[in-house]
Each structure stands twice: as structure tokens, then as C-alpha cells.
Design a protein around this motif. Structure first.
Motif, PDB file in Angstrom:
ATOM      1  N   PHE A   1      37.829 -16.735  16.636  1.00 64.38           N
ATOM      2  CA  PHE A   1      38.115 -16.938  15.227  1.00 64.38           C
ATOM      3  C   PHE A   1      36.935 -17.582  14.525  1.00 64.38           C
ATOM      4  N   GLN A   2      36.351 -16.847  13.599  1.00 64.28           N
ATOM      5  CA  GLN A   2      35.219 -17.347  12.835  1.00 64.28           C
ATOM      6  C   GLN A   2      35.461 -17.062  11.362  1.00 64.28           C
ATOM      7  N   GLY A   3      35.012 -17.948  10.524  1.00 72.77           N
ATOM      8  CA  GLY A   3      35.123 -17.729   9.093  1.00 72.77           C
ATOM      9  C   GLY A   3      36.534 -17.834   8.559  1.00 72.77           C
ATOM     10  N   VAL A   4      37.367 -18.628   9.211  1.00 69.04           N
ATOM     11  CA  VAL A   4      38.743 -18.790   8.741  1.00 69.04           C
ATOM     12  C   VAL A   4      38.716 -19.579   7.430  1.00 69.04           C
ATOM     13  N   PRO A   5      39.212 -18.993   6.335  1.00 65.86           N
ATOM     14  CA  PRO A   5      39.194 -19.717   5.068  1.00 65.86           C
ATOM     15  C   PRO A   5      40.104 -20.942   5.109  1.00 65.86           C
ATOM     16  N   ARG A   6      39.742 -21.955   4.383  1.00 62.23           N
ATOM     17  CA  ARG A   6      40.576 -23.170   4.297  1.00 62.23           C
ATOM     18  C   ARG A   6      41.944 -22.860   3.712  1.00 62.23           C
ATOM     19  N   THR A   7      42.049 -21.795   2.935  1.00 64.14           N
ATOM     20  CA  THR A   7      43.315 -21.453   2.293  1.00 64.14           C
ATOM     21  C   THR A   7      44.249 -20.652   3.196  1.00 64.14           C
ATOM     22  N   PHE A   8      43.776 -20.262   4.376  1.00 67.41           N
ATOM     23  CA  PHE A   8      44.616 -19.481   5.285  1.00 67.41           C
ATOM     24  C   PHE A   8      45.707 -20.386   5.852  1.00 67.41           C
ATOM     25  N   MET A   9      46.968 -19.980   5.667  1.00 67.90           N
ATOM     26  CA  MET A   9      48.083 -20.795   6.150  1.00 67.90           C
ATOM     27  C   MET A   9      48.167 -20.739   7.675  1.00 67.90           C
ATOM     28  N   LEU A  10      48.325 -21.903   8.270  1.00 67.26           N
ATOM     29  CA  LEU A  10      48.418 -22.022   9.717  1.00 67.26           C
ATOM     30  C   LEU A  10      49.858 -22.289  10.128  1.00 67.26           C
ATOM     31  N   CYS A  11      50.169 -21.985  11.371  1.00 67.04           N
ATOM     32  CA  CYS A  11      51.508 -22.225  11.902  1.00 67.04           C
ATOM     33  C   CYS A  11      51.387 -22.974  13.227  1.00 67.04           C
ATOM     34  N   PHE A  12      52.338 -23.855  13.456  1.00 62.64           N
ATOM     35  CA  PHE A  12      52.343 -24.647  14.689  1.00 62.64           C
ATOM     36  C   PHE A  12      53.679 -24.560  15.415  1.00 62.64           C
ATOM     37  N   ASN A  13      54.482 -23.569  15.058  1.00 58.97           N
ATOM     38  CA  ASN A  13      55.827 -23.426  15.606  1.00 58.97           C
ATOM     39  C   ASN A  13      55.785 -22.699  16.947  1.00 58.97           C
ATOM     40  N   ASN A  14      55.684 -23.453  18.039  1.00 57.75           N
ATOM     41  CA  ASN A  14      55.625 -22.827  19.365  1.00 57.75           C
ATOM     42  C   ASN A  14      56.995 -22.331  19.831  1.00 57.75           C
ATOM     43  N   GLU A  15      58.028 -22.574  19.047  1.00 56.09           N
ATOM     44  CA  GLU A  15      59.368 -22.064  19.356  1.00 56.09           C
ATOM     45  C   GLU A  15      59.574 -20.653  18.812  1.00 56.09           C
ATOM     46  N   CYS A  16      58.661 -20.191  17.995  1.00 53.93           N
ATOM     47  CA  CYS A  16      58.770 -18.859  17.400  1.00 53.93           C
ATOM     48  C   CYS A  16      58.568 -17.798  18.482  1.00 53.93           C
ATOM     49  N   PRO A  17      59.432 -16.788  18.543  1.00 52.78           N
ATOM     50  CA  PRO A  17      59.266 -15.749  19.561  1.00 52.78           C
ATOM     51  C   PRO A  17      58.032 -14.871  19.342  1.00 52.78           C
ATOM     52  N   MET A  18      57.421 -14.954  18.172  1.00 51.24           N
ATOM     53  CA  MET A  18      56.253 -14.127  17.873  1.00 51.24           C
ATOM     54  C   MET A  18      54.937 -14.899  17.953  1.00 51.24           C
ATOM     55  N   CYS A  19      54.991 -16.187  18.325  1.00 51.77           N
ATOM     56  CA  CYS A  19      53.787 -17.030  18.258  1.00 51.77           C
ATOM     57  C   CYS A  19      52.641 -16.524  19.139  1.00 51.77           C
ATOM     58  N   ASP A  20      52.944 -15.904  20.261  1.00 50.12           N
ATOM     59  CA  ASP A  20      51.879 -15.429  21.150  1.00 50.12           C
ATOM     60  C   ASP A  20      51.036 -14.314  20.543  1.00 50.12           C
ATOM     61  N   HIS A  21      51.554 -13.655  19.494  1.00 46.69           N
ATOM     62  CA  HIS A  21      50.853 -12.531  18.882  1.00 46.69           C
ATOM     63  C   HIS A  21      50.582 -12.765  17.401  1.00 46.69           C
ATOM     64  N   CYS A  22      50.833 -13.991  16.933  1.00 47.11           N
ATOM     65  CA  CYS A  22      50.691 -14.295  15.514  1.00 47.11           C
ATOM     66  C   CYS A  22      49.338 -14.946  15.226  1.00 47.11           C
ATOM     67  N   LEU A  23      48.612 -14.371  14.286  1.00 47.34           N
ATOM     68  CA  LEU A  23      47.296 -14.891  13.920  1.00 47.34           C
ATOM     69  C   LEU A  23      47.400 -16.306  13.365  1.00 47.34           C
ATOM     70  N   ARG A  24      48.421 -16.581  12.573  1.00 50.12           N
ATOM     71  CA  ARG A  24      48.565 -17.915  11.983  1.00 50.12           C
ATOM     72  C   ARG A  24      48.765 -18.978  13.069  1.00 50.12           C
ATOM     73  N   TYR A  25      49.544 -18.656  14.087  1.00 48.19           N
ATOM     74  CA  TYR A  25      49.772 -19.598  15.183  1.00 48.19           C
ATOM     75  C   TYR A  25      48.516 -19.743  16.037  1.00 48.19           C
ATOM     76  N   GLN A  26      47.895 -18.614  16.382  1.00 51.94           N
ATOM     77  CA  GLN A  26      46.701 -18.639  17.229  1.00 51.94           C
ATOM     78  C   GLN A  26      45.594 -19.476  16.585  1.00 51.94           C
ATOM     79  N   VAL A  27      45.367 -19.266  15.303  1.00 54.51           N
ATOM     80  CA  VAL A  27      44.344 -20.033  14.599  1.00 54.51           C
ATOM     81  C   VAL A  27      44.780 -21.492  14.487  1.00 54.51           C
ATOM     82  N   GLY A  28      46.056 -21.711  14.202  1.00 57.73           N
ATOM     83  CA  GLY A  28      46.566 -23.074  14.064  1.00 57.73           C
ATOM     84  C   GLY A  28      46.361 -23.909  15.309  1.00 57.73           C
ATOM     85  N   VAL A  29      46.625 -23.340  16.460  1.00 55.96           N
ATOM     86  CA  VAL A  29      46.454 -24.061  17.724  1.00 55.96           C
ATOM     87  C   VAL A  29      44.996 -24.469  17.905  1.00 55.96           C
ATOM     88  N   GLN A  30      44.083 -23.583  17.560  1.00 56.49           N
ATOM     89  CA  GLN A  30      42.667 -23.877  17.752  1.00 56.49           C
ATOM     90  C   GLN A  30      42.087 -24.768  16.650  1.00 56.49           C
TER      91      GLN A  30
END
Length: 148
Positions: A8-37
Motif C-alpha cells: 500500500f503506497q500513496g494512501v490518501p489521508r481521506t481514505f476511510m479505514l476499518c478496524f473491525n476484525n469481526e467482519c466476515p469480509m475483513c480478509d479481502h477488504c482494502l479498508r481493513y487491510q490498509v487500516g491494520v497497516q
């Protein structure tokens, strides 16, 4: 399946991040993946709240896959007669919303998502200009823009 950190490079500050590891889609979600990192580097920012998850689906889900984004319009006009170029430029300007937006996409400040590329190429095809047209530049990256 977490994507490698350096991906992940060039992630804009305005990109919404997610931290919900209970979500069944988190393993494939860009918002979660970027959020974790990004949580190791950022102290604050925009986030998707866990309440966005309804019946196992999240309306903010963004699939973590690379897409081919584009920018630059010079090459689009290559096979368009001079007397038609102004019309085509006006059609694209209307589609992207304003003259300022046109130049942001032209200069690479904003990138065109695949669906936007298809729409713009369709405008040319409708008028018979579908041979050998392409955008000036392409970039394979993750789609952090608001448009899908």
C-alpha cells in the motif's frame, strides 16, 4: 489473507479505514487491510464504524485488488478531427463535473477508475472514434478514490 505491508503506497489521508476484525469480509477488504497497516503510523483519521456491518455485509466494503487506473486525455483525441475535439472535450468535462475536474484527471491529480474509463471511451465510440484511442498514462494500484 493480509496483503504485504509494502503493497500500500500513496494512501490518501481521506481514505476511510476499518478496524473491525469481526467482519466476515475483513480478509479481502482494502479498508481493513490498509487500516491494520496504517494504525502503526497514524494517530487519527477517517474510519468506518462497526455499525456499518449489517447482516454480514458492509456498505463501505472495498475489495483489496489492484485495478488499472488512468489519467491524461491527449491520446484520446489523436484520431478525432480538429472540428470535433472541442465537442468531445465538453462531453468529458460534463461527465467529470467541471473544467477543474477535467484538468485534475488530465494531469493525474485524480485517477479514472475502470468504469469511468469505459464510459469516456464509450463517448468516443458512439461518435465512431473507437480505433486506437487510449488514455495517456495507466497505473496499476489499489483504488483509493471514492469512485468504483
Amino acid at each position: 489473507m493480509l496483503v504485504e505491508k509494502s503493497t500500500f503506497q500513496g494512501v490518501p489521508r481521506t481514505f476511510m479505514l476499518c478496524f473491525n476484525n469481526e467482519c466476515p469480509m475483513c480478509d479481502h477488504c482494502l479498508r481493513y487491510q490498509v487500516g491494520v497497516q496504517e494504525c502503526q503510523q497514524r494517530l487519527w483519521g477517517r474510519a468506518v464504524y462497526p455499525s456499518a456491518l449489517k447482516d454480514g455485509k458492509c456498505s463501505f466494503y472495498r475489495k483489496a485488488e489492484e485495478v488499472k487506473l488512468a489519467y491524461g486525455f491527449h491520446s484520446l483525441y489523436k484520431n478525432v478531427p480538429k472540428h470535433e475535439r472541442s465537442l468531445m472535450r465538453n462531453i468529458i468535462t460534463d461527465y467529470v463535473g467541471s473544467v477543474g475536474s477535467y484538468y485534475r484527471y488530465h494531469n493525474g491529480e485524480h485517477m479514472l477508475a475502470p468504469c469511468q474509463q469505459q464510459t469516456i471511451l464509450g463517448f468516443f465510440a458512439e461518435r465512431g472514434y473507437d480505433q486506437g484511442i487510449a488514455f495517456d498514462h495507466y497505473l496499476s494500484t489499489y483504488n483509493y478514490e471514492l469512485r468504483d
